[in-house]
Design a protein around this motif. Structure first.
Motif, PDB file in Angstrom:
ATOM      1  N   ASP A  94       0.815  -1.202   0.354  1.00 19.97           N
ATOM      2  CA  ASP A  94       0.200   0.280   0.455  1.00 19.97           C
ATOM      3  C   ASP A  94       1.024   1.109  -0.153  1.00 19.97           C
ATOM      4  N   LEU A 100       0.657  -6.236   1.866  1.00 22.09           N
ATOM      5  CA  LEU A 100      -0.631  -6.889   2.220  1.00 22.09           C
ATOM      6  C   LEU A 100      -0.909  -8.024   1.339  1.00 22.09           C
ATOM      7  N   ILE A 109      -7.074 -12.007   4.594  1.00 20.25           N
ATOM      8  CA  ILE A 109      -5.930 -11.142   3.889  1.00 20.25           C
ATOM      9  C   ILE A 109      -5.110 -10.403   5.934  1.00 20.25           C
ATOM     10  N   LYS A 111      -1.160  -8.198   7.204  1.00 14.13           N
ATOM     11  CA  LYS A 111      -0.678  -7.743   6.628  1.00 14.13           C
ATOM     12  C   LYS A 111       0.935  -7.536   7.670  1.00 14.13           C
ATOM     13  N   VAL A 121      -6.101  -8.530   8.538  1.00 18.14           N
ATOM     14  CA  VAL A 121      -6.779  -7.342   7.611  1.00 18.14           C
ATOM     15  C   VAL A 121      -8.324  -7.389   7.532  1.00 18.14           C
ATOM     16  N   ILE A 146      -4.956  -9.884  -4.193  1.00 20.45           N
ATOM     17  CA  ILE A 146      -5.216  -8.810  -4.148  1.00 20.45           C
ATOM     18  C   ILE A 146      -4.898  -7.283  -4.891  1.00 20.45           C
ATOM     19  N   VAL A 148      -3.556  -3.123  -4.084  1.00 14.97           N
ATOM     20  CA  VAL A 148      -4.149  -1.736  -3.285  1.00 14.97           C
ATOM     21  C   VAL A 148      -5.176  -0.534  -4.342  1.00 14.97           C
ATOM     22  N   GLY A 152      -5.821   4.102  -0.933  1.00 20.98           N
ATOM     23  CA  GLY A 152      -5.842   2.964   0.049  1.00 20.98           C
ATOM     24  C   GLY A 152      -7.276   1.837   0.042  1.00 20.98           C
ATOM     25  N   ARG A 153      -7.986   1.793  -1.163  1.00 23.93           N
ATOM     26  CA  ARG A 153      -8.968   0.644  -0.777  1.00 23.93           C
ATOM     27  C   ARG A 153      -7.904  -0.958  -1.168  1.00 23.93           C
ATOM     28  N   ILE A 154      -8.435  -2.117  -0.336  1.00 21.64           N
ATOM     29  CA  ILE A 154      -8.166  -3.051  -0.794  1.00 21.64           C
ATOM     30  C   ILE A 154      -8.833  -4.374  -1.579  1.00 21.64           C
ATOM     31  N   VAL A 156      -9.418  -7.848  -3.129  1.00 22.40           N
ATOM     32  CA  VAL A 156      -9.486  -9.046  -3.009  1.00 22.40           C
ATOM     33  C   VAL A 156     -10.460  -9.819  -4.241  1.00 22.40           C
ATOM     34  N   GLU A 168     -12.487  -1.847   3.207  1.00 21.22           N
ATOM     35  CA  GLU A 168     -12.377  -0.219   3.264  1.00 21.22           C
ATOM     36  C   GLU A 168     -13.095   0.107   4.470  1.00 21.22           C
TER      37      GLU A 168
END
Length: 661
Positions: A94, A100, A109, A111, A121, A146, A148, A152-154, A156, A168
């Motif tokens: 990120d 991540l 998930i 980190k 996460v 995955i 990002v 900052g949204r992850i 998946v 998020e």
């Protein structure tokens, strides 16, 4: 046309227009950085199964699904960055420098922050599910991909739920289960950020999907047919897209089956294949390079492209120039077989585990009919172990599934599961002879509206123990057992300690035929006598083997063959050579170097093996060869053809010939 229909059609065309415009504008500058492929020279070969790759500054980070490790590669120095994962897959950094990890086997998930501390996460360790909501309570089902974005949204790829999810503001929600055309995702794998869009390698549907910022999803590339075909975005085809990555210049790279593909072009975007379509391990010019289930792609700051070549257990590099620093050499086949044999105690794939079974086929036997012009011939890549229709087949070793699509060819006679070290074919996976599921939750069945089973998957990260049931034998009535990693298959007789196997019966050489360089036969003179030879001679031996306990009708392929030439006094002209060696599986390109026309074998009909013993086939190496009569002085000689089985039994057949000029 009504305004409503026109608006609908225009909305459906927008993704097509955007695909062409974005690709044409951003992808046409791939340059020469993809010209050559090399194997990155890692001294100890510590990495078990490289899968995901992420880059921070000048360091590369590699997930190892087999060993549960995240490796750090700085220059040529490899070190452990983090360990203790279940089956880590794709990884991504990120904006704050946190790594991540999609830990597929634990359904979480995770980190790793800049201090090296780990935390979850989202997801519940060891619990598969599909719940949205607060990240701590949400659940995933074997997430593999995955990515990002800048906010900052992850994102998946919730692979075995067939969903794309997003994390998020401490919550998890489902972004999509299908695209605008209504097609559901099927085993989505790699993700990548492309401008303000998200790209998805939708492996089960053989396509690359793009998500808009507003959540709309549409097909960027791929016709949906399961193939490797270059061309325009919507006519090109993908086989099994696993990873997708966006280069700084906008080129989109895709790890597809055993190939590296690129979405690139000039005025109109195209899909093209950068490497060979067939699996293997070959460096050099990109067009001739071979990969073996590549699963991760990342660009270094200097423009080189790193590839996680999973089944080769190697990191490969696309570079603008060829440095020739790396040395690629497979371990000695005999040593590899001995090491493989030592990994676990031997057992048969049935119960009782020590009860000897009939061996019905061996490595490198021809399959199909070898006739002039026929392309329907190939090498048999395993050991056929006979059983009864509907009998339960069992795993012979403890193993963890690593391929995201380990179960293949559902409902066909070749239905199979491929583990990292072993493969099992001709099995109804997870179900009995009537097609009823065993109730083992590790087999993920798909069903139609009438609850009829239509497919089966097995999650990456799933563990099976020796003796546990795989399924039941289908109408082929045997387990086709593959020993060795994909692309490095070994003769199972050498690699497995199967209880009670013995062979006191030497191979049978039925006949020996001699041909000239252009396949004109040398005939025995009328009335008998010696054959007079000249020029370059091809030697073809019809031979087969049998194991103790095999029925008389059963003909098996031999283990090795060769020849020697003796003077009239019995002195060797040259040392005996073993030209055909089947300890390691040869590439199918070599089948016409091992077998002459008239060879055939299969489930039905006559079996006949006609070996070209003057050619050379040994693992990856194969070439044409001859007995060159020009090297012999005038005189009478004996040609001795040798055939051997794995257990050391050797048969010879002699033919006298004369050289006179």
């Amino acid at each position: 046309m009504s305004s409503r229909i026109y608006a609908k059609n225009l909305r459906l065309l927008i993704p097509v227009i955007l695909a062409v415009l974005f690709a044409a504008c951003a992808i046409g500058k791939s340059g020469n950085q993809l010209a050559f492929v090399e194997t990155f020279n890692l001294a100890g070969g510590e990495i078990g199964e490289p899968f995901g790759i992420a880059v921070r500054n000048r360091d590369s980070f590699i997930s190892d699904g087999e060993k549960g490790i995240i490796w750090k590669l700085s220059g040529t120095e490899l070190s452990i960055f983090a360990e203790g994962f279940d089956t880590p897959s794709q990884i991504a950094f990120d904006a704050d420098g946190n790594l991540l990890v999609a830990d597929t086997g634990s359904h979480t998930i995770e980190k790793i922050d800049t201090k090296g501390e780990r935390s979850i996460v989202a997801g519940v360790r060891g619990t598969a599910g599909s719940n949205d909501g607060a990240a701590a309570n949400a659940s995933f089902n074997g997430p593999v991909g995955i990515a990002v974005d800048g906010e900052g949204r992850i994102f998946v790829a919730d692979t075995y739920n067939d969903k794309i999810r997003v994390i998020e503001n401490g919550n998890v929600r489902t972004l999509a289960e299908r695209t605008e055309d209504g097609k559901r995702f099927r085993t989505p794998l790699g993700l990548a950020i492309w401008h303000d869009k998200l790209l998805v390698a939708d492996s089960g549907n053989s396509r690359i999907v793009a998500f808009e910022a507003d959540g709309r999803a549409w097909t960027l590339a791929g016709s949906g047919s399961d193939d490797i075909k270059d061309g325009l975005l919507f006519s090109a085809a993908f086989s099994n897209p696993t990873a997708v990555s966006v280069m700084e210049n906008g080129t989109i790279l895709v790890a597809d089956g055993d190939s590296i593909r690129a979405i690139t072009g000039g005025a109109i975007a195209m899909v093209r294949t950068l490497s060979q379509k067939r699996r293997g391990h070959a460096d050099g010019t990109a067009l001739f390079a071979r990969f073996n289930r590549p699963s991760g792609i990342a660009e270094m700051p200097d423009g080189r492209i790193f590839v996680a070549d999973s089944d080769n257990a190697a990191i490969r590099v696309f570079s603008p120039v060829e440095t020739k620093n790396a040395v690629v050499k497979k371990p000695d086949a005999a040593e590899a077989a001995e090491q493989f044999r030592s990994l676990a105690q031997g057992r048969w794939p049935y119960d009782p585990p020590n009860a000897k079974r009939d061996i019905a086929g061996t490595l490198a036997e021809i399959r199909g009919d070898m006739e002039p012009g026929s392309d329907q011939v190939w090498f048999h890549n395993g050991l056929d172990i006979a059983g009864a229709y509907g009998e339960t087949a069992r795993f012979i070793r403890d193993e963890k599934v690593l391929r995201p699509n380990a179960a293949e060819l559902f409902g066909t006679l070749r239905e199979l599961i491929r583990m990292p070290q072993l493969g099992y074919i001709h099995i109804r996976l997870g179900r009995d002879a009537n097609g009823v599921a065993f109730g083992d939750e590790r087999f993920l069945f798909e069903r139609d509206a009438g609850s009829r089973i239509t497919n089966v998957r097995v999650r990456r990260g799933t563990i099976f123990k020796a003796g546990e049931p795989i399924g039941t034998l289908n109408a082929m009535n045997h387990v086709h057992l593959i020993a060795g990693r994909s692309g490095n298959e070994l003769n199972a007789l050498a690699a497995l300690d199967l209880p009670g196997v013995s062979d006191s019966r030497p191979p049978v050489i039925e006949s020996v035929e001699l041909f000239g360089e252009n396949w004109e036969p040398f005939e025995t003179p009328a009335g008998g006598g010696r054959i007079t030879l000249n020029g370059k001679v091809r030697v073809v031996a019809a031979a087969f083997d049998q194991k103790d306990g095999n029925p008389e009708r059963r003909k098996l392929g031999i283990y090795r063959a060769g020849y020697e030439v003796l003077t009239s006094g019995g002195q060797p002209v040259f040392d005996a050579v073993w030209t055909l060696n089947f300890l390691r599986f040869p590439p199918n390109d070599a089948v016409r170097f091992a077998y002459a026309n008239g060879s055939r074998s299969g489930a039905t009909g006559e079996t006949r093996f006609r070996y070209i013993v003057t050619n050379f086939v040994n693992g990856d190496e194969f070439r044409e060869g001859f007995l060159d009569i020009s090297t012999l002085a005038n005189g009478i000689y004996t040609l001795r053809v040798n055939a051997a089985d794995f257990f050391g039994n050797i048969t010879t057949k002699d033919i006298q010939f004369e050289v006179k000029r």
